[in-house]
Write a protein that holds these residues in place. Structure first.
Motif, PDB file in Angstrom:
ATOM      1  N   MET A 183       0.837  -1.202   0.000  1.00  0.00           N
ATOM      2  CA  MET A 183       0.000   0.000   0.000  1.00  0.00           C
ATOM      3  C   MET A 183       0.870   1.249   0.000  1.00  0.00           C
ATOM      4  O   MET A 183       2.076   1.187   0.241  1.00  0.00           O
ATOM      5  N   GLY A 184       0.227   2.373  -0.276  1.00  0.00           N
ATOM      6  CA  GLY A 184       0.968   3.620  -0.177  1.00  0.00           C
ATOM      7  C   GLY A 184       0.533   4.672  -1.171  1.00  0.00           C
ATOM      8  O   GLY A 184      -0.370   4.472  -1.991  1.00  0.00           O
ATOM      9  N   ASP A 185       1.214   5.798  -1.080  1.00  0.00           N
ATOM     10  CA  ASP A 185       1.057   6.903  -2.023  1.00  0.00           C
ATOM     11  C   ASP A 185       2.083   6.687  -3.130  1.00  0.00           C
ATOM     12  O   ASP A 185       3.269   6.890  -2.930  1.00  0.00           O
ATOM     13  N   PHE A 186       1.602   6.272  -4.305  1.00  0.00           N
ATOM     14  CA  PHE A 186       2.494   5.970  -5.423  1.00  0.00           C
ATOM     15  C   PHE A 186       2.782   7.202  -6.271  1.00  0.00           C
ATOM     16  O   PHE A 186       3.636   7.151  -7.151  1.00  0.00           O
ATOM     17  N   ASN A 187       2.038   8.317  -6.036  1.00  0.00           N
ATOM     18  CA  ASN A 187       2.201   9.508  -6.875  1.00  0.00           C
ATOM     19  C   ASN A 187       2.126   9.153  -8.360  1.00  0.00           C
ATOM     20  O   ASN A 187       2.850   9.716  -9.193  1.00  0.00           O
ATOM     21  N   ALA A 188       1.258   8.218  -8.686  1.00  0.00           N
ATOM     22  CA  ALA A 188       1.157   7.721 -10.067  1.00  0.00           C
ATOM     23  C   ALA A 188      -0.276   7.302 -10.350  1.00  0.00           C
ATOM     24  O   ALA A 188      -0.952   6.747  -9.480  1.00  0.00           O
ATOM     25  N   HIS A 189      -0.717   7.556 -11.570  1.00  0.00           N
ATOM     26  CA  HIS A 189      -2.071   7.208 -11.973  1.00  0.00           C
ATOM     27  C   HIS A 189      -2.118   5.774 -12.518  1.00  0.00           C
ATOM     28  O   HIS A 189      -1.073   5.178 -12.809  1.00  0.00           O
ATOM     29  N   PRO A 190      -3.299   5.202 -12.646  1.00  0.00           N
ATOM     30  CA  PRO A 190      -3.414   3.789 -13.031  1.00  0.00           C
ATOM     31  C   PRO A 190      -2.754   3.415 -14.351  1.00  0.00           C
ATOM     32  O   PRO A 190      -2.318   2.269 -14.523  1.00  0.00           O
ATOM     33  N   ASN A 191      -2.657   4.357 -15.288  1.00  0.00           N
ATOM     34  CA  ASN A 191      -2.050   4.034 -16.585  1.00  0.00           C
ATOM     35  C   ASN A 191      -0.550   4.300 -16.609  1.00  0.00           C
ATOM     36  O   ASN A 191       0.087   4.201 -17.661  1.00  0.00           O
ATOM     37  N   SER A 192       0.029   4.637 -15.461  1.00  0.00           N
ATOM     38  CA  SER A 192       1.471   4.887 -15.383  1.00  0.00           C
ATOM     39  C   SER A 192       2.232   3.566 -15.418  1.00  0.00           C
ATOM     40  O   SER A 192       1.701   2.504 -15.100  1.00  0.00           O
ATOM     41  N   ALA A 193       3.509   3.661 -15.764  1.00  0.00           N
ATOM     42  CA  ALA A 193       4.343   2.464 -15.820  1.00  0.00           C
ATOM     43  C   ALA A 193       4.433   1.796 -14.455  1.00  0.00           C
ATOM     44  O   ALA A 193       4.341   0.566 -14.337  1.00  0.00           O
ATOM     45  N   ALA A 194       4.592   2.598 -13.404  1.00  0.00           N
ATOM     46  CA  ALA A 194       4.761   2.033 -12.065  1.00  0.00           C
ATOM     47  C   ALA A 194       3.560   1.191 -11.652  1.00  0.00           C
ATOM     48  O   ALA A 194       3.713   0.090 -11.105  1.00  0.00           O
ATOM     49  N   VAL A 195       2.360   1.696 -11.890  1.00  0.00           N
ATOM     50  CA  VAL A 195       1.155   0.969 -11.478  1.00  0.00           C
ATOM     51  C   VAL A 195       0.873  -0.201 -12.412  1.00  0.00           C
ATOM     52  O   VAL A 195       0.482  -1.291 -11.974  1.00  0.00           O
ATOM     53  N   ARG A 196       1.087  -0.016 -13.689  1.00  0.00           N
ATOM     54  CA  ARG A 196       0.818  -1.098 -14.646  1.00  0.00           C
ATOM     55  C   ARG A 196       1.724  -2.304 -14.410  1.00  0.00           C
ATOM     56  O   ARG A 196       1.313  -3.449 -14.632  1.00  0.00           O
ATOM     57  N   ILE A 197       2.936  -2.079 -13.948  1.00  0.00           N
ATOM     58  CA  ILE A 197       3.834  -3.204 -13.663  1.00  0.00           C
ATOM     59  C   ILE A 197       3.187  -4.146 -12.658  1.00  0.00           C
ATOM     60  O   ILE A 197       3.280  -5.380 -12.785  1.00  0.00           O
ATOM     61  N   ILE A 198       2.511  -3.588 -11.667  1.00  0.00           N
ATOM     62  CA  ILE A 198       1.832  -4.428 -10.672  1.00  0.00           C
ATOM     63  C   ILE A 198       0.511  -4.954 -11.212  1.00  0.00           C
ATOM     64  O   ILE A 198       0.253  -6.164 -11.186  1.00  0.00           O
ATOM     65  N   ARG A 199      -0.329  -4.062 -11.710  1.00  0.00           N
ATOM     66  CA  ARG A 199      -1.689  -4.455 -12.102  1.00  0.00           C
ATOM     67  C   ARG A 199      -1.707  -5.460 -13.241  1.00  0.00           C
ATOM     68  O   ARG A 199      -2.561  -6.353 -13.277  1.00  0.00           O
ATOM     69  N   GLU A 200      -0.771  -5.326 -14.167  1.00  0.00           N
ATOM     70  CA  GLU A 200      -0.764  -6.183 -15.355  1.00  0.00           C
ATOM     71  C   GLU A 200       0.324  -7.257 -15.295  1.00  0.00           C
ATOM     72  O   GLU A 200       0.593  -7.915 -16.303  1.00  0.00           O
ATOM     73  N   GLN A 201       0.938  -7.406 -14.132  1.00  0.00           N
ATOM     74  CA  GLN A 201       1.967  -8.435 -13.932  1.00  0.00           C
ATOM     75  C   GLN A 201       3.099  -8.308 -14.965  1.00  0.00           C
ATOM     76  O   GLN A 201       3.553  -9.291 -15.545  1.00  0.00           O
ATOM     77  N   LEU A 202       3.561  -7.073 -15.176  1.00  0.00           N
ATOM     78  CA  LEU A 202       4.623  -6.831 -16.148  1.00  0.00           C
ATOM     79  C   LEU A 202       5.997  -6.997 -15.488  1.00  0.00           C
ATOM     80  O   LEU A 202       6.816  -6.073 -15.438  1.00  0.00           O
ATOM     81  N   HIS A 203       6.211  -8.177 -14.968  1.00  0.00           N
ATOM     82  CA  HIS A 203       7.470  -8.507 -14.300  1.00  0.00           C
ATOM     83  C   HIS A 203       7.700 -10.007 -14.433  1.00  0.00           C
ATOM     84  O   HIS A 203       6.833 -10.743 -14.916  1.00  0.00           O
ATOM     85  N   ASP A 204       8.860 -10.457 -13.999  1.00  0.00           N
ATOM     86  CA  ASP A 204       9.268 -11.852 -14.207  1.00  0.00           C
ATOM     87  C   ASP A 204       9.147 -12.721 -12.963  1.00  0.00           C
ATOM     88  O   ASP A 204       9.626 -13.856 -12.956  1.00  0.00           O
ATOM     89  N   TYR A 205       8.507 -12.216 -11.914  1.00  0.00           N
ATOM     90  CA  TYR A 205       8.419 -12.980 -10.674  1.00  0.00           C
ATOM     91  C   TYR A 205       7.154 -13.834 -10.680  1.00  0.00           C
ATOM     92  O   TYR A 205       6.054 -13.346 -10.411  1.00  0.00           O
ATOM     93  N   ARG A 206       7.305 -15.088 -10.968  1.00  0.00           N
ATOM     94  CA  ARG A 206       6.156 -15.983 -11.115  1.00  0.00           C
ATOM     95  C   ARG A 206       5.444 -16.233  -9.796  1.00  0.00           C
ATOM     96  O   ARG A 206       4.267 -16.602  -9.781  1.00  0.00           O
TER      97      ARG A 206
END
Length: 287
Positions: A180-203
């Motif tokens: 949780m936290g203040d991400f200073n980022a909107h939902p379509n930002s890279a930072a949030v999309r990495i989490i929401r859309e699983q844009l990472h390699d950690y299975r």
């Protein structure tokens, strides 16, 4: 649709940027807002509260106002400038949860020491706590962070550092996880999309956005102490949870008292239910 709620498996959490005290407006000084902020936390019934922009004297006020709660975390400057040493602390309701482990790391390429990432204006931190639910004995891992407000590269690095840390924990001691936290980022930002859309390699890391449980669009969570709600805007404060949780309810608290708001951010509240672990005799669990 009714939801089955197992005794002891329900937990309420809040992400709440308390706004550090600065600026000329006497109406919005911390001395005016602190009672409202404490009341909101207490009346919510939340057991885990992640706060941001908590200065040391604000921390003392919150500790004094919230008897029956404990506060954990370190300042981003490690106490070198006590008056301006912002915390991103985790507050726990002692009746429901207890701490088993806590640490603070920096959202930079040198996470174990006071440091900044890229072109970020200030050092940014994340507090991670392992807590135990007293009713069930279940352990939960909680991350609370405040991302940089200027540099998108720093925000992206922050997300990747948190995901990497979750992955490392999950290698040896996987637990239900809340970020949780203040991400200073909107939902379509890279930072949030990495989490929401699983844009990472950690299975072994999968986090869901609690806002997905809402039927309507999420408006702004930052309001600049004006209290306006724009359904066409978007949040910058978030709660993400692992698949171990079912999201029962989500609320953005827009409360004010006599025209005074507790912060320039609305607190984001989520009611979660820990799912029952799959039975070892369940054939699907062995697949």
């Amino acid at each position: 649709m009714s939801v089955s709620m197992t005794e002891g498996s329900i937990i309420k959490v809040i992400s709440f940027n308390l706004r550090r005290d600065f600026g000329p407006s006497r109406k919005n000084r911390w001395e005016v807002r602190r009672g409202i902020a404490a009341d909101i936390i207490r009346e919510s019934g939340a057991a885990i509260i992640g706060v941001q922009e908590l200065l040391p004297r604000m921390r003392r006020d919150i500790r004094q106002a919230l008897s029956g709660y404990s506060i954990f975390g370190q300042g981003r400057l490690m106490g070198k400038k006590p008056k301006n040493d912002e915390h991103s602390d985790i507050i726990l309701k002692n009746e429901e949860v207890e701490i088993t482990e806590v640490r603070t790391f920096w959202l930079s390429k040198n996470p174990d020491t006071v440091s900044r990432a890229y072109f970020s204006v200030f050092p940014r931190i994340c507090t991670v706590a392992e807590v135990k639910l007293k009713k069930t004995g279940q352990r939960i891992r909680v991350f609370n962070a405040h991302f940089d407000h200027i540099c998108w590269l720093a925000r992206t690095l922050s997300v990747r550092l948190i995901l990497n840390t979750i992955n490392e924990y999950n290698q040896t001691d996987p637990l239900p996880t809340i970020v949780m936290g203040d991400f200073n980022a909107h939902p379509n930002s890279a930072a949030v999309r990495i989490i929401r859309e699983q844009l990472h390699d950690y299975r072994n890391v999968h986090l869901q956005d609690v806002y997905n449980a809402l039927d309507q669009m999420v408006g702004n969570t930052y309001h600049g102490l004006k209290g306006k709600i724009n359904p066409h805007s978007s949040p910058i404060d978030y709660i993400f949870v692992s698949d171990d949780f079912e999201v029962i309810d989500v609320c953005i608290d827009t409360e004010s008292r006599d025209g005074v708001y507790p912060s320039d951010h609305y607190p984001v509240m989520a009611t979660l239910r820990l799912k029952e672990p799959p039975s070892q005799e369940d054939p699907a669990a062995a697949c």
